[in-house]
Scaffold this motif. Structure first.
Motif, short mmCIF file in Angstrom:
data_model
loop_
_atom_site.label_atom_id
_atom_site.label_comp_id
_atom_site.label_asym_id
_atom_site.label_seq_id
_atom_site.Cartn_x
_atom_site.Cartn_y
_atom_site.Cartn_z
N ASP A 127 -9.05 39.88 32.99
CA ASP A 127 -8.74 40.78 34.22
C ASP A 127 -9.45 40.37 35.22
OD1 ASP A 127 -7.75 42.75 35.67
OD2 ASP A 127 -8.72 44.39 34.67
N ILE A 128 -9.02 39.41 36.32
CA ILE A 128 -9.83 38.83 37.56
C ILE A 128 -9.42 39.54 38.42
CG2 ILE A 128 -9.92 36.57 38.60
CD1 ILE A 128 -8.64 35.32 35.91
N THR A 129 -10.50 39.77 39.53
CA THR A 129 -10.38 40.09 40.97
C THR A 129 -9.41 39.38 41.56
OG1 THR A 129 -12.12 41.43 40.56
CG2 THR A 129 -11.49 41.04 42.79
N THR A 171 -4.51 41.84 32.05
CA THR A 171 -4.44 41.09 30.84
C THR A 171 -3.09 41.21 30.18
OG1 THR A 171 -5.50 42.67 29.37
CG2 THR A 171 -6.85 41.23 30.60
N GLU A 204 -7.23 44.02 47.94
CA GLU A 204 -7.98 43.54 46.74
C GLU A 204 -7.06 44.27 45.33
OE1 GLU A 204 -12.41 44.26 44.87
OE2 GLU A 204 -12.39 43.16 46.68
N HIS A 237 -2.90 32.08 35.93
CA HIS A 237 -3.87 33.07 35.69
C HIS A 237 -4.05 32.91 33.96
CE1 HIS A 237 -3.91 37.52 33.74
NE2 HIS A 237 -5.11 37.28 34.44
N GLN A 276 -6.60 43.65 40.91
CA GLN A 276 -6.88 43.08 39.51
C GLN A 276 -5.59 42.47 38.74
OE1 GLN A 276 -10.49 43.73 40.22
NE2 GLN A 276 -10.16 42.94 38.25
N THR A 277 -5.87 41.44 38.17
CA THR A 277 -4.83 40.72 37.46
C THR A 277 -4.19 41.58 36.46
OG1 THR A 277 -6.28 39.56 36.19
CG2 THR A 277 -5.68 38.67 38.35
#
Length: 319
Positions: free
Chosen positions: A236-238, A254, A249, A231, A251-252
């Motif tokens: 903020d990655i899906t 931040t 699904e 990461h 979100q990561t």
């Protein structure tokens, strides 16, 4: 039996060609891995599939056939399957190895497997294994290694020389093939939780949907550093994946602010792990990656746990 019927299905021409069914894809890879397929037909099949674009049914079938060819895993299943098959051309140090070590120290056995013995840039994944105390072992030794230390790395060539040969066709054909995706999906120890990195975003849904067809209970797919499950702490990655066998699904989040690239640190994994170098960015890569996996394991307050594991990494042992 030859590959000709499967090549014909894919290459009949506009309006007549179609994708392989899951059963056809499984039969095709079984024939290839048996050693009875002509090399010209293998190349044709792989490149036709690449030009068309793989479907989830094809990837699921190819993966099922590849799994069926593997030697038996003789031990308790690992908790987490963590493949490492990225080319590594756009990444720096393999920080994800430290994240995997933290997860193992939390009591979740991790099986790492991969091909990338070298990278064009950055550090070799295999060379960095000792930096965080991860042993490279033979396939037959892996169950005992996991039982003793909670984590181990097995090279692909030690799991399946035939799959390694198919991967090396990239050097002959000049292009990646569906085999790269299949290896990320391989899960040779039948772990209930799988984490997979991708470089191209479209593969997130492809790998998720193929895993759904294969009844994978839990999966997390991340567009990560250099294509690994790693990461970037300022993004903020899906995440795409599965939870309890259903599409999921999330979100990561931040951990830091800023716009650094993963390769924009001169720190070395060994120095950061040993504590001789304090690098906030590298530490955030490690702990945020570990937190994503701990969350998939169902651990409460995974971010806090990852930070705690990092603080006591030299004193913790895998439960």
């Amino acid at each position: 039996m030859t590959l000709a019927p499967y090549v014909a299905i894919l290459g009949r021409g506009q309006g007549r060609a179609r994708s392989l069914t899951q059963a056809e894809a499984e039969a095709a890879i079984a024939l290839i891995l048996s050693g009875n397929a002509a090399p010209e037909a293998i190349g044709a099949l792989l490149m036709l599939m690449r030009m068309k674009g793989e479907t989830a049914e094809e990837i699921a079938g190819l993966t099922a056939g590849a799994r069926a060819s593997l030697p038996r895993w003789a031990g308790a299943a690992p908790a987490i399957d963590w493949p490492s098959y990225a080319a590594g051309r756009t990444r720096g140090q393999p920080w994800f190895l430290a994240a995997a070590k933290l997860v193992a120290q939390a009591g979740h056995p991790v099986l790492l497997h991969g091909w990338n013995s070298h990278q064009a840039t950055g550090a070799s994944v295999r060379a960095a294994l000792p930096d965080v105390g991860i042993a490279q072992v033979a396939w037959t030794e892996a169950p005992d290694a996991l039982a003793q230390s909670g984590i181990a790395y097995v090279p692909l060539a030690g799991i399946s020389p035939a799959l390694m040969d198919l991967l090396r066709l990239r050097d002959v054909l000049g292009l990646r093939s569906c085999i790269n995706t299949v290896l990320r999906m391989l899960n040779p120890g039948s772990a209930p939780i799988a984490v997979q990195g991708v470089f191209h975003p479209s593969y997130r849904e492809l790998q998720r949907d193929a895993s759904l067809l294969l009844n994978q209970p839990c999966l997390r797919v991340l567009k990560g550093g250099g294509g690994e499950f790693e990461h970037h702490p300022t993004k903020d990655i899906t995440l795409h994946g599965l939870h309890n066998g259903a599409i999921w699904e999330g979100q990561t989040g931040t951990a830091l602010t800023g716009h650094l690239r993963l390769s924009e640190t001169d720190s070395r994994l060994s120095d950061v792990w040993n504590g001789t170098v304090q690098d906030e960015f590298a530490t955030a890569i490690i702990t945020s990656t570990a937190a994503l996996v701990l969350g998939a394991c169902g651990r409460a307050d995974a971010n806090h746990l990852a930070l705690d594991l990092w603080a006591r990494r030299h004193h913790a042992k895998a439960a």
